[in-house]
Design an enzyme around this catalytic site. Structure first.
Site, short mmCIF file in Angstrom:
data_model
loop_
_atom_site.label_atom_id
_atom_site.label_comp_id
_atom_site.label_asym_id
_atom_site.label_seq_id
_atom_site.Cartn_x
_atom_site.Cartn_y
_atom_site.Cartn_z
N GLY A 212 -1.67 2.87 -0.31
CA GLY A 212 -1.94 1.99 -1.46
C GLY A 212 -2.72 0.77 -1.04
O GLY A 212 -3.30 0.75 0.05
N ASN A 213 -2.78 -0.23 -1.89
CA ASN A 213 -3.46 -1.48 -1.54
C ASN A 213 -2.75 -2.65 -2.21
O ASN A 213 -1.81 -2.46 -2.98
CB ASN A 213 -4.95 -1.42 -1.89
CG ASN A 213 -5.16 -1.21 -3.38
OD1 ASN A 213 -4.78 -2.05 -4.20
ND2 ASN A 213 -5.75 -0.07 -3.74
N HIS A 214 -3.23 -3.87 -1.93
CA HIS A 214 -2.51 -5.07 -2.37
C HIS A 214 -2.85 -5.53 -3.79
O HIS A 214 -2.44 -6.60 -4.20
CB HIS A 214 -2.80 -6.23 -1.41
CG HIS A 214 -2.16 -6.06 -0.07
ND1 HIS A 214 -0.80 -5.96 0.07
CD2 HIS A 214 -2.70 -5.94 1.16
CE1 HIS A 214 -0.52 -5.81 1.36
NE2 HIS A 214 -1.64 -5.77 2.04
#
Ligand code: CTP
Length: 403
Positions: A212-214
């Site tokens: 995923g990412n932030h």
């Protein structure tokens, strides 16, 4: 959230039996989040007490040009009050009040404030059927509308006299709905449908792990809220986030992966007037996600990744009439790279976030953007809250839709 939230509403009550319903009207208006102040004609106090209305509205009720306080007269400023109002609602509007409004006969505080107000004025007539039918009343209704005032029509039914006919004041719920609908229809994005993507995507490694990412999703939610606030119907396709949309006119479609987002975007794209793709879509996903949890065995683990679908580019290939807006998050050669994306993905506008700017990009509550159009005109904006940035983007979209 109601379009009336935060609005300053003046309610003018004149002396008809329907005045008893204004307690419910004040309650409903206050519940929308509006600030409500009540003005009554002196005789209206025979039908409902100022105490009831001041308690419900949280403001003193005004019915005269002066209030006596320990023998010191206090002047009620009708001009200030008229200018304070975003909306003026006269309900019930009796035959007498309608006639005074139409002729400008300002011998009471309500009419003086009406003449001072610059905001939209709504009026809900209430009287007995023969008074309603009288040519004088009909003429006043016509005159008031010709001045731009908005009629909330009376309804047919049993009247206080026992007679049955036209002249009942619209019910409080219907008055509020009519005002809300009228305001919504005047908004610049009324009748437009807009697709927005938001948040991160999660690409499965196995049933319990993902890449995923932030991205928090905040920018996309602000864009959706801003579009809805200006009257648009919004389809918001969002990856995992804790944000909630503020308006009923936002249909939220929660998704997990880039593939889900691609499918949802393509299912909805044909029906929209514009699409704003602010999601931080994963560019790669595990090629062979494990069907059961991967156990730790070796000291290293290699995952083979494959490219995800480029949703923005695929919509750019498909688009006909739609305005397509993409984002570019860059660390070097920002403008040149953004222009490359604008052209290669067939966009109308690109919103550039530079990760080199403090306060821009993921996670935080602020953003600093530039917007570049097809003719390569570039607008640079200062650091702003994400909600203000959303407004800037939506204003550019409105310009494109009107071009
Ligand atoms: N985007 C998309 N689908 C993807 C990747 C990105 O729709 N699979 C969209 C994003 O929502 C954003 C725009 O493409 O509007 C740009 O994303 P960005 O990550 O900056 O650019 P990429 O095209 O992925 O290129 P690169 O990562 O190489 O800069």
């Amino acid at each position: 959230m109601s379009i009336l939230r935060g609005k300053h509403i003046l309610l003018g009550i004149s002396a008809g039996i329907a005045a008893y319903k204004t307690a419910f009207l004040v309650r409903l208006l206050v519940k929308t989040g509006a600030e409500v102040r009540v003005i009554m004609t002196p005789s209206a106090k025979d039908f409902i007490t100022p105490l009831t209305l001041s308690t419900l509205s949280n403001y003193p009720v005004i019915s005269d040009f002066t209030d006596d306080e320990d023998d010191n007269a206090v002047w009620n400023n009708h001009v200030e009050l008229g200018l304070w109002a975003d909306l003026f609602v006269v309900a019930p509007a009796t035959a007498n009040t309608l006639s005074k409004m139409a002729s400008g006969n300002s011998d009471n505080f309500l009419i003086a404030t009406y003449l001072s107000a610059k905001c939209p004025v709504y009026f809900a007539p209430a009287m007995d059927l023969d008074m309603y039918k009288h040519p004088t009343t009909q003429k006043a209704l016509e005159t008031l509308q010709s001045y731009g005032n908005i009629l909330i029509p009376s309804t047919f039914g049993e009247l206080a006299s026992g007679l049955v006919g036209m002249g009942r004041m619209a019910e409080p719920e219907s008055i509020v709905e009519t005002i809300e609908q009228h305001l919504i229809e005047g908004l610049p994005l009324y009748g437009k449908k807009i697709l927005v993507t938001a948040g991160p995507t999660h690409e499965a490694i196995d049933p319990v792990r993902y890449i995923g990412n932030h991205s928090s999703g905040r920018m996309g939610f602000e864009i959706a809220n801003s579009a809805a606030q200006l009257g648009a119907e919004v389809v918001l396709i969002t990856g995992p986030t804790h944000y909630k949309a503020h308006y009923d006119s936002i249909q939220t479609i929660p998704i997990l992966s880039a593939r889900d987002m691609y499918d949802a975007a393509h299912q909805n794209f044909d029906a929209v007037d514009a699409a704003i793709l602010s999601a931080a879509v994963a560019d790669y996903r595990p090629k062979f996600p494990a069907l059961s949890k991967i156990k730790k065995k070796n000291t290293t683990l290699t995952l083979e990744l494959e490219k995800t679908e480029d949703i923005l580019a695929s919509l750019g290939e498909k688009k006909e009439k739609q305005i397509l807006i993409g984002f570019a998050l860059e660390t070097e050669n920002e403008v040149a790279n953004a222009i490359k994306k604008l052209k290669s993905k067939n966009l109308d506008l690109i919103v550039l976030n530079s990760l080199n700017d403090d306060g821009a990009g993921f996670g935080g509550s602020t953003n600093k953007i530039s917007i570049i159009d097809k003719d390569l005109n570039q607008k640079d904006y200062p650091l702003k809250s994400k909600s203000e940035v959303a407004t800037d983007i939506i204003n550019e979209l409105i310009n494109e839709l009107n071009a």
